[in-house]
Design a protein around this motif. Structure first.
Motif, mmCIF file in Angstrom:
data_model
loop_
_atom_site.group_PDB
_atom_site.id
_atom_site.type_symbol
_atom_site.label_atom_id
_atom_site.label_comp_id
_atom_site.label_asym_id
_atom_site.label_seq_id
_atom_site.Cartn_x
_atom_site.Cartn_y
_atom_site.Cartn_z
ATOM 1 N N SER A 3 -9.298 -15.106 -9.583
ATOM 2 C CA SER A 3 -9.215 -15.597 -10.970
ATOM 3 C C SER A 3 -8.321 -16.829 -11.055
ATOM 4 O O SER A 3 -8.647 -17.811 -11.730
ATOM 5 C CB SER A 3 -8.674 -14.483 -11.876
ATOM 6 N N ALA A 4 -7.183 -16.826 -10.373
ATOM 7 C CA ALA A 4 -6.259 -17.971 -10.381
ATOM 8 C C ALA A 4 -6.913 -19.185 -9.747
ATOM 9 O O ALA A 4 -6.805 -20.315 -10.244
ATOM 10 C CB ALA A 4 -4.974 -17.608 -9.640
ATOM 11 N N GLU A 5 -7.607 -18.957 -8.621
ATOM 12 C CA GLU A 5 -8.281 -20.061 -7.949
ATOM 13 C C GLU A 5 -9.364 -20.668 -8.841
ATOM 14 O O GLU A 5 -9.563 -21.888 -8.875
ATOM 15 C CB GLU A 5 -8.903 -19.575 -6.636
ATOM 16 N N LEU A 6 -10.063 -19.811 -9.559
ATOM 17 C CA LEU A 6 -11.117 -20.279 -10.455
ATOM 18 C C LEU A 6 -10.546 -21.158 -11.560
ATOM 19 O O LEU A 6 -11.099 -22.221 -11.870
ATOM 20 C CB LEU A 6 -11.863 -19.082 -11.051
ATOM 21 N N TRP A 7 -9.421 -20.715 -12.141
ATOM 22 C CA TRP A 7 -8.794 -21.507 -13.202
ATOM 23 C C TRP A 7 -8.298 -22.865 -12.674
ATOM 24 O O TRP A 7 -8.441 -23.893 -13.334
ATOM 25 C CB TRP A 7 -7.626 -20.734 -13.822
ATOM 26 N N VAL A 8 -7.691 -22.854 -11.501
ATOM 27 C CA VAL A 8 -7.229 -24.107 -10.890
ATOM 28 C C VAL A 8 -8.406 -25.042 -10.655
ATOM 29 O O VAL A 8 -8.346 -26.253 -10.909
ATOM 30 C CB VAL A 8 -6.482 -23.824 -9.564
ATOM 31 N N TYR A 9 -9.504 -24.483 -10.174
ATOM 32 C CA TYR A 9 -10.709 -25.282 -9.896
ATOM 33 C C TYR A 9 -11.266 -25.888 -11.187
ATOM 34 O O TYR A 9 -11.611 -27.075 -11.246
ATOM 35 C CB TYR A 9 -11.751 -24.389 -9.234
ATOM 36 N N LEU A 10 -11.331 -25.089 -12.246
ATOM 37 C CA LEU A 10 -11.852 -25.568 -13.530
ATOM 38 C C LEU A 10 -10.957 -26.647 -14.130
ATOM 39 O O LEU A 10 -11.432 -27.660 -14.654
ATOM 40 C CB LEU A 10 -11.985 -24.391 -14.507
ATOM 41 N N ILE A 11 -9.638 -26.427 -14.050
ATOM 42 C CA ILE A 11 -8.697 -27.424 -14.580
ATOM 43 C C ILE A 11 -8.812 -28.733 -13.808
ATOM 44 O O ILE A 11 -8.772 -29.831 -14.380
ATOM 45 C CB ILE A 11 -7.251 -26.879 -14.523
ATOM 46 N N SER A 12 -8.995 -28.648 -12.484
ATOM 47 C CA SER A 12 -9.145 -29.857 -11.661
ATOM 48 C C SER A 12 -10.388 -30.632 -12.065
ATOM 49 O O SER A 12 -10.376 -31.866 -12.145
ATOM 50 C CB SER A 12 -9.229 -29.467 -10.185
ATOM 51 N N ILE A 13 -11.479 -29.909 -12.336
ATOM 52 C CA ILE A 13 -12.726 -30.565 -12.752
ATOM 53 C C ILE A 13 -12.527 -31.281 -14.087
ATOM 54 O O ILE A 13 -12.950 -32.434 -14.269
ATOM 55 C CB ILE A 13 -13.863 -29.527 -12.861
ATOM 56 N N ILE A 14 -11.843 -30.597 -15.027
ATOM 57 C CA ILE A 14 -11.624 -31.188 -16.358
ATOM 58 C C ILE A 14 -10.762 -32.438 -16.264
ATOM 59 O O ILE A 14 -11.048 -33.472 -16.867
ATOM 60 C CB ILE A 14 -10.979 -30.148 -17.296
ATOM 61 N N ILE A 15 -9.675 -32.336 -15.482
ATOM 62 C CA ILE A 15 -8.782 -33.499 -15.328
ATOM 63 C C ILE A 15 -9.516 -34.650 -14.653
ATOM 64 O O ILE A 15 -9.403 -35.809 -15.060
ATOM 65 C CB ILE A 15 -7.530 -33.098 -14.503
ATOM 66 N N GLY A 16 -10.296 -34.341 -13.618
ATOM 67 C CA GLY A 16 -11.054 -35.391 -12.924
ATOM 68 C C GLY A 16 -12.047 -36.067 -13.843
ATOM 69 O O GLY A 16 -12.185 -37.301 -13.840
ATOM 70 N N ALA A 17 -12.743 -35.270 -14.668
ATOM 71 C CA ALA A 17 -13.712 -35.838 -15.608
ATOM 72 C C ALA A 17 -13.022 -36.713 -16.649
ATOM 73 O O ALA A 17 -13.521 -37.785 -17.025
ATOM 74 C CB ALA A 17 -14.484 -34.717 -16.297
ATOM 75 N N ALA A 18 -11.831 -36.282 -17.116
ATOM 76 C CA ALA A 18 -11.089 -37.061 -18.119
ATOM 77 C C ALA A 18 -10.621 -38.390 -17.534
ATOM 78 O O ALA A 18 -10.746 -39.440 -18.175
ATOM 79 C CB ALA A 18 -9.898 -36.250 -18.620
ATOM 80 N N LEU A 19 -10.086 -38.338 -16.313
ATOM 81 C CA LEU A 19 -9.631 -39.573 -15.678
ATOM 82 C C LEU A 19 -10.791 -40.530 -15.427
ATOM 83 O O LEU A 19 -10.664 -41.744 -15.600
ATOM 84 C CB LEU A 19 -8.931 -39.246 -14.355
ATOM 85 N N ASN A 20 -11.925 -39.979 -15.037
ATOM 86 C CA ASN A 20 -13.101 -40.814 -14.806
ATOM 87 C C ASN A 20 -13.568 -41.470 -16.100
ATOM 88 O O ASN A 20 -13.928 -42.648 -16.120
ATOM 89 C CB ASN A 20 -14.224 -39.963 -14.210
ATOM 90 N N ALA A 21 -13.540 -40.704 -17.200
ATOM 91 C CA ALA A 21 -13.941 -41.248 -18.502
ATOM 92 C C ALA A 21 -12.993 -42.359 -18.946
ATOM 93 O O ALA A 21 -13.420 -43.404 -19.476
ATOM 94 C CB ALA A 21 -13.971 -40.138 -19.548
ATOM 95 N N ILE A 22 -11.686 -42.149 -18.717
ATOM 96 C CA ILE A 22 -10.697 -43.171 -19.087
ATOM 97 C C ILE A 22 -10.906 -44.436 -18.267
ATOM 98 O O ILE A 22 -10.851 -45.561 -18.793
ATOM 99 C CB ILE A 22 -9.268 -42.623 -18.881
ATOM 100 N N PHE A 23 -11.166 -44.270 -16.978
ATOM 101 C CA PHE A 23 -11.381 -45.427 -16.103
ATOM 102 C C PHE A 23 -12.616 -46.216 -16.541
ATOM 103 O O PHE A 23 -12.580 -47.442 -16.641
ATOM 104 C CB PHE A 23 -11.541 -44.965 -14.655
ATOM 105 N N VAL A 24 -13.704 -45.518 -16.797
ATOM 106 C CA VAL A 24 -14.943 -46.184 -17.220
ATOM 107 C C VAL A 24 -14.742 -46.893 -18.563
ATOM 108 O O VAL A 24 -15.187 -48.032 -18.749
ATOM 109 C CB VAL A 24 -16.099 -45.165 -17.312
ATOM 110 N N ALA A 25 -14.050 -46.237 -19.492
ATOM 111 C CA ALA A 25 -13.808 -46.840 -20.808
ATOM 112 C C ALA A 25 -12.949 -48.093 -20.683
ATOM 113 O O ALA A 25 -13.206 -49.115 -21.338
ATOM 114 C CB ALA A 25 -13.139 -45.830 -21.726
ATOM 115 N N SER A 26 -11.910 -48.042 -19.836
ATOM 116 C CA SER A 26 -11.028 -49.204 -19.644
ATOM 117 C C SER A 26 -11.793 -50.353 -19.010
ATOM 118 O O SER A 26 -11.653 -51.513 -19.419
ATOM 119 C CB SER A 26 -9.839 -48.824 -18.755
#
Length: 206
Positions: A3-26
């Motif tokens: 369960s902990a690994e799953l949450w870490v994995y999901l949070i990593s995906i969300i953060i990666g997607a957010a950073l990618n969106a910020i980079f593309v927008a900039s």
């Protein structure tokens, strides 16, 4: 543990997607700000480099040409000013000329005479010179009067430095007063010089 690994994995995906969106927008914002004028500047600069390479110019001449190009377009944007102005009415063209040449008109103290100010403003042409450019050579027929808006020039009589002129100064007025006369000295840009030129032909136009 799973369960902990799953949450870490999901949070990593969300953060990666957010950073990618910020980079593309900039990146999109940067290109949007550049616009057509910025693209044209880069295209012309690239063409200039290719031309200098094709002509096998030495490094010194290349440096001077590039410096001149960059001084002409300090904001790294290019506009076809003549084409833009030709689409506007004469009154609007005159207002733009008055705005651009305000410092020159104040130097000449003609801002209080609207008719004279308009007449002079519409005939002034922007000029740019890099260091060591000879604007006037001794013995040449005068081409017109020059007004310095930035930078400075050196005036030589013979091989001796007579004076240095800076911002808001002017020279070459004798070319307007005595068209048959010749220059008695050399005028050279010290570092760089930007300003306006009033040609003899435009001055004499009725």
């Amino acid at each position: 543990v799973r369960s902990a690994e799953l949450w870490v994995y999901l949070i990593s995906i969300i953060i990666g997607a957010a950073l990618n969106a910020i980079f593309v927008a900039s990146l999109t914002a940067v290109f949007a700000e550049m616009g057509a004028s910025g693209k044209e500047y880069r295209a012309n600069l690239d063409m200039l480099h290719q031309y200098m390479h094709n002509q096998k110019m030495d490094a010194t001449l290349r440096g001077k040409i590039k410096s001149f190009f960059m001084l002409c377009y300090p904001e790294r944007k290019m506009f076809h000013e003549e084409h833009i102005l030709n689409q506007l009415s004469k009154p609007l063209q005159t207002q733009i000329a008055l705005l651009k040449c305000d410092s020159v008109l104040r130097t000449l103290r003609v801002v209080d005479d609207p008719n004279l100010a308009r007449t002079i403003a519409i005939y002034l042409e922007r000029v740019v010179y890099i260091d060591d450019d000879y604007i006037i050579r001794a013995g040449d027929y005068g081409r017109g009067m020059y007004f310095i808006s930035d930078g400075n020039v050196e005036i030589f009589i013979g091989n001796k430095l007579a004076t240095t002129l800076g911002q808001n100064a002017f020279f070459g007025e004798m070319a307007l007063l005595d068209p048959s006369g010749r220059s008695t000295g050399d005028v050279r840009a010290k570092v760089f010089c930007e300003g306006y030129h009033l040609s003899r032909e435009n001055f004499c136009e009725p």
